[in-house]
Design a protein around this motif. Sequence first.
Motif, PDB file in Angstrom:
ATOM      1  N   ASN A 207     -14.289  -7.241  -5.200  1.00  0.00           N
ATOM      2  CA  ASN A 207     -14.393  -6.034  -6.014  1.00  0.00           C
ATOM      3  C   ASN A 207     -12.998  -5.709  -6.549  1.00  0.00           C
ATOM      4  O   ASN A 207     -12.111  -5.291  -5.802  1.00  0.00           O
ATOM      5  CB  ASN A 207     -14.930  -4.876  -5.171  1.00  0.00           C
ATOM      6  CG  ASN A 207     -15.196  -3.625  -5.994  1.00  0.00           C
ATOM      7  OD1 ASN A 207     -14.670  -3.456  -7.091  1.00  0.00           O
ATOM      8  ND2 ASN A 207     -16.015  -2.731  -5.451  1.00  0.00           N
ATOM      9  N   SER A 208     -12.799  -5.891  -7.833  1.00  0.00           N
ATOM     10  CA  SER A 208     -11.459  -5.724  -8.410  1.00  0.00           C
ATOM     11  C   SER A 208     -11.052  -4.274  -8.598  1.00  0.00           C
ATOM     12  O   SER A 208      -9.950  -3.995  -9.088  1.00  0.00           O
ATOM     13  CB  SER A 208     -11.351  -6.473  -9.744  1.00  0.00           C
ATOM     14  OG  SER A 208     -12.238  -5.938 -10.698  1.00  0.00           O
ATOM     15  N   CYS A 209     -11.912  -3.332  -8.196  1.00  0.00           N
ATOM     16  CA  CYS A 209     -11.520  -1.917  -8.239  1.00  0.00           C
ATOM     17  C   CYS A 209     -10.542  -1.585  -7.111  1.00  0.00           C
ATOM     18  O   CYS A 209      -9.965  -0.498  -7.091  1.00  0.00           O
ATOM     19  CB  CYS A 209     -12.748  -1.017  -8.125  1.00  0.00           C
ATOM     20  SG  CYS A 209     -13.849  -1.117  -9.544  1.00  0.00           S
ATOM     21  N   ASP A 210     -10.382  -2.503  -6.180  1.00  0.00           N
ATOM     22  CA  ASP A 210      -9.512  -2.284  -5.034  1.00  0.00           C
ATOM     23  C   ASP A 210      -8.046  -2.396  -5.446  1.00  0.00           C
ATOM     24  O   ASP A 210      -7.716  -2.866  -6.538  1.00  0.00           O
ATOM     25  CB  ASP A 210      -9.827  -3.320  -3.953  1.00  0.00           C
ATOM     26  CG  ASP A 210      -9.552  -2.819  -2.544  1.00  0.00           C
ATOM     27  OD1 ASP A 210      -8.863  -1.793  -2.405  1.00  0.00           O
ATOM     28  OD2 ASP A 210     -10.031  -3.448  -1.581  1.00  0.00           O
ATOM     29  N   THR A 211      -7.159  -1.981  -4.546  1.00  0.00           N
ATOM     30  CA  THR A 211      -5.722  -2.140  -4.772  1.00  0.00           C
ATOM     31  C   THR A 211      -5.366  -3.620  -4.668  1.00  0.00           C
ATOM     32  O   THR A 211      -6.144  -4.428  -4.152  1.00  0.00           O
ATOM     33  CB  THR A 211      -4.917  -1.371  -3.710  1.00  0.00           C
ATOM     34  OG1 THR A 211      -5.224  -1.929  -2.411  1.00  0.00           O
ATOM     35  CG2 THR A 211      -5.269   0.110  -3.705  1.00  0.00           C
ATOM     36  N   ASP A 212      -4.178  -3.992  -5.115  1.00  0.00           N
ATOM     37  CA  ASP A 212      -3.739  -5.383  -4.996  1.00  0.00           C
ATOM     38  C   ASP A 212      -3.690  -5.801  -3.530  1.00  0.00           C
ATOM     39  O   ASP A 212      -4.107  -6.913  -3.179  1.00  0.00           O
ATOM     40  CB  ASP A 212      -2.355  -5.568  -5.635  1.00  0.00           C
ATOM     41  CG  ASP A 212      -2.413  -5.504  -7.152  1.00  0.00           C
ATOM     42  OD1 ASP A 212      -3.514  -5.675  -7.716  1.00  0.00           O
ATOM     43  OD2 ASP A 212      -1.363  -5.263  -7.775  1.00  0.00           O
ATOM     44  N   ASN A 213      -3.177  -4.927  -2.678  1.00  0.00           N
ATOM     45  CA  ASN A 213      -3.131  -5.225  -1.241  1.00  0.00           C
ATOM     46  C   ASN A 213      -4.535  -5.366  -0.672  1.00  0.00           C
ATOM     47  O   ASN A 213      -4.794  -6.236   0.161  1.00  0.00           O
ATOM     48  CB  ASN A 213      -2.385  -4.114  -0.490  1.00  0.00           C
ATOM     49  CG  ASN A 213      -0.890  -4.157  -0.708  1.00  0.00           C
ATOM     50  OD1 ASN A 213      -0.314  -5.221  -0.898  1.00  0.00           O
ATOM     51  ND2 ASN A 213      -0.255  -3.002  -0.694  1.00  0.00           N
ATOM     52  N   GLY A 214      -5.428  -4.501  -1.115  1.00  0.00           N
ATOM     53  CA  GLY A 214      -6.802  -4.539  -0.635  1.00  0.00           C
ATOM     54  C   GLY A 214      -7.513  -5.819  -1.044  1.00  0.00           C
ATOM     55  O   GLY A 214      -8.231  -6.432  -0.237  1.00  0.00           O
ATOM     56  N   LYS A 215      -7.315  -6.239  -2.283  1.00  0.00           N
ATOM     57  CA  LYS A 215      -7.953  -7.468  -2.762  1.00  0.00           C
ATOM     58  C   LYS A 215      -7.442  -8.686  -1.991  1.00  0.00           C
ATOM     59  O   LYS A 215      -8.211  -9.586  -1.661  1.00  0.00           O
ATOM     60  CB  LYS A 215      -7.695  -7.642  -4.270  1.00  0.00           C
ATOM     61  CG  LYS A 215      -8.535  -6.711  -5.133  1.00  0.00           C
ATOM     62  CD  LYS A 215      -8.306  -6.932  -6.610  1.00  0.00           C
ATOM     63  CE  LYS A 215      -6.997  -6.342  -7.083  1.00  0.00           C
ATOM     64  NZ  LYS A 215      -6.883  -6.327  -8.565  1.00  0.00           N
ATOM     65  N   LEU A 216      -6.149  -8.691  -1.708  1.00  0.00           N
ATOM     66  CA  LEU A 216      -5.561  -9.801  -0.958  1.00  0.00           C
ATOM     67  C   LEU A 216      -6.157  -9.881   0.445  1.00  0.00           C
ATOM     68  O   LEU A 216      -6.552 -10.952   0.906  1.00  0.00           O
ATOM     69  CB  LEU A 216      -4.044  -9.649  -0.887  1.00  0.00           C
ATOM     70  CG  LEU A 216      -3.310 -10.692  -0.035  1.00  0.00           C
ATOM     71  CD1 LEU A 216      -3.561 -12.109  -0.572  1.00  0.00           C
ATOM     72  CD2 LEU A 216      -1.806 -10.392  -0.006  1.00  0.00           C
ATOM     73  N   PHE A 217      -6.225  -8.741   1.130  1.00  0.00           N
ATOM     74  CA  PHE A 217      -6.777  -8.756   2.483  1.00  0.00           C
ATOM     75  C   PHE A 217      -8.246  -9.178   2.452  1.00  0.00           C
ATOM     76  O   PHE A 217      -8.689  -9.969   3.301  1.00  0.00           O
ATOM     77  CB  PHE A 217      -6.653  -7.392   3.150  1.00  0.00           C
ATOM     78  CG  PHE A 217      -7.061  -7.414   4.600  1.00  0.00           C
ATOM     79  CD1 PHE A 217      -6.149  -7.790   5.581  1.00  0.00           C
ATOM     80  CD2 PHE A 217      -8.359  -7.107   4.977  1.00  0.00           C
ATOM     81  CE1 PHE A 217      -6.531  -7.855   6.919  1.00  0.00           C
ATOM     82  CE2 PHE A 217      -8.753  -7.164   6.307  1.00  0.00           C
ATOM     83  CZ  PHE A 217      -7.835  -7.544   7.288  1.00  0.00           C
ATOM     84  N   TYR A 320      -3.207   7.330   0.968  1.00  0.00           N
ATOM     85  CA  TYR A 320      -4.242   6.592   0.241  1.00  0.00           C
ATOM     86  C   TYR A 320      -5.213   7.548  -0.452  1.00  0.00           C
ATOM     87  O   TYR A 320      -5.588   7.335  -1.610  1.00  0.00           O
ATOM     88  CB  TYR A 320      -5.002   5.672   1.202  1.00  0.00           C
ATOM     89  CG  TYR A 320      -6.176   4.953   0.561  1.00  0.00           C
ATOM     90  CD1 TYR A 320      -5.959   3.882  -0.300  1.00  0.00           C
ATOM     91  CD2 TYR A 320      -7.490   5.351   0.819  1.00  0.00           C
ATOM     92  CE1 TYR A 320      -7.032   3.220  -0.900  1.00  0.00           C
ATOM     93  CE2 TYR A 320      -8.562   4.694   0.226  1.00  0.00           C
ATOM     94  CZ  TYR A 320      -8.334   3.632  -0.629  1.00  0.00           C
ATOM     95  OH  TYR A 320      -9.391   2.992  -1.224  1.00  0.00           O
ATOM     96  N   GLU A 321      -5.626   8.594   0.242  1.00  0.00           N
ATOM     97  CA  GLU A 321      -6.541   9.574  -0.342  1.00  0.00           C
ATOM     98  C   GLU A 321      -5.903  10.269  -1.540  1.00  0.00           C
ATOM     99  O   GLU A 321      -6.565  10.536  -2.544  1.00  0.00           O
ATOM    100  CB  GLU A 321      -6.959  10.605   0.710  1.00  0.00           C
ATOM    101  CG  GLU A 321      -7.893  10.061   1.777  1.00  0.00           C
ATOM    102  CD  GLU A 321      -9.203   9.541   1.206  1.00  0.00           C
ATOM    103  OE1 GLU A 321      -9.723  10.166   0.269  1.00  0.00           O
ATOM    104  OE2 GLU A 321      -9.693   8.499   1.698  1.00  0.00           O
ATOM    105  N   GLU A 322      -4.600  10.556  -1.431  1.00  0.00           N
ATOM    106  CA  GLU A 322      -3.887  11.181  -2.547  1.00  0.00           C
ATOM    107  C   GLU A 322      -3.865  10.251  -3.748  1.00  0.00           C
ATOM    108  O   GLU A 322      -4.057  10.675  -4.891  1.00  0.00           O
ATOM    109  CB  GLU A 322      -2.453  11.531  -2.121  1.00  0.00           C
ATOM    110  CG  GLU A 322      -2.384  12.685  -1.121  1.00  0.00           C
ATOM    111  CD  GLU A 322      -0.974  12.915  -0.597  1.00  0.00           C
ATOM    112  OE1 GLU A 322      -0.079  12.091  -0.921  1.00  0.00           O
ATOM    113  OE2 GLU A 322      -0.762  13.906   0.135  1.00  0.00           O
ATOM    114  N   TRP A 323      -3.614   8.969  -3.475  1.00  0.00           N
ATOM    115  CA  TRP A 323      -3.606   7.973  -4.554  1.00  0.00           C
ATOM    116  C   TRP A 323      -4.985   7.868  -5.191  1.00  0.00           C
ATOM    117  O   TRP A 323      -5.135   7.840  -6.410  1.00  0.00           O
ATOM    118  CB  TRP A 323      -3.181   6.610  -4.003  1.00  0.00           C
ATOM    119  CG  TRP A 323      -3.432   5.479  -4.967  1.00  0.00           C
ATOM    120  CD1 TRP A 323      -2.638   5.089  -6.011  1.00  0.00           C
ATOM    121  CD2 TRP A 323      -4.585   4.614  -4.997  1.00  0.00           C
ATOM    122  NE1 TRP A 323      -3.220   4.033  -6.673  1.00  0.00           N
ATOM    123  CE2 TRP A 323      -4.404   3.724  -6.082  1.00  0.00           C
ATOM    124  CE3 TRP A 323      -5.732   4.509  -4.215  1.00  0.00           C
ATOM    125  CZ2 TRP A 323      -5.329   2.746  -6.385  1.00  0.00           C
ATOM    126  CZ3 TRP A 323      -6.665   3.534  -4.533  1.00  0.00           C
ATOM    127  CH2 TRP A 323      -6.462   2.664  -5.606  1.00  0.00           C
TER     128      TRP A 323
END
Length: 389
Positions: A207-217, A320-323
Amino acid sequence: MAGVNVSVAPEIINWVIEKIQFSTVNNSVFELLNKWKSGEKVPTFNQIEDVSKKTNIPFGYFFLEKPPVEECKIVEYRTIDSIAVQNPSRNLIDTVDMMSNAQEWMIDYVKENGQEPLSFVGADQKEKNAMKIAAHIRSELHLSVDWFSGSKSASDSFRTLRQRLEDAGIMVMMNGIVGTNTHRKLSLEEFRAFTLVDPYVPLIFINSCDTDNGKLFSLVHETAHIWIGTNSFYNTPYADSRSTNALEVLCNAVAGELLVPAGLFLEKWEQTAGSALDRTGSLAKYFHCSRYVIIRRALDNQKVTSLKYNEVVQILLKQYEEWKNTPAQKKPGGDYYRALKSRLDHRFVHALEQSAKEGRTQYTEAYHLTNTNRKTFQKLVNEIGGAVW
């Protein structure tokens, strides 16, 4: 006919409301459905037709007595159980269907070309040692222990790993919308990634809506599932350490070891000054991964207490919630073909082109499987480069 009042079963209305909870549907649709539900308004033929188009729920479903049973078996492999994901959205169902169709075509193609089953799929089915599984993955993908050292960012590491996976025969697809429909955004709250394991062509969808770090993990986590040989529906919220079973604990540990190898982590942790939060930030930059992965590695390697770990996680969650709640700045229109290239597995595109040229696949099927047309498919092929088959 258009203005005629029509009866819609209460069960159907409730089902539709559940179905669109993760969709970016206009609030007016929710308001209308709730008025139907309360009896404040009676639906008309025209309204049902309009709601059907806006929710992508087939028109005929509104006239059923009971909600249809729509199979989306991948959610059976969810990492976190929830009532919401037991009722998968239309966007998820359609995305899984698209990926399944692409995978089935690719499986037929590689079999026709004489490919044997991939030896690494399920090779670690009985292995319980995360470090051994990580070592097996590195060996198969020709990755050094510090493979990430040549990256400048998490997105660089993602591209490197994705290329190695595709070279090994794993399909990696990515999107943040359903097909090319920008009005149907995929929900990060519903899922981050999923994996359809097959001995010939395993498929990972991110899901590419994730952050770059999230997509990597997610990519590394799903890779572990392929080596273990199990499907995955990765729907764990950010910085959520809950796990429904030992399998997910193992896959998370494998992902942690691949991104932040224990030996190198311990060395860098001792060399880095400051508080646990400061060290976490510094090491996240070094390893090009999320700070949550770092603090989790610190806990697993007895460098912080559970109390300190929870304290740091709460800080990261708040940030993260703020972001997440910060309105996204509108960006100028991106490169269409660059986006299309990022969504599709390049070996898959080359295979479709080759098969179409040989007359084994209709070009219309190639367009359908890639959400392109005659003009855009050929331009996509040219953008990707020469065939690899």
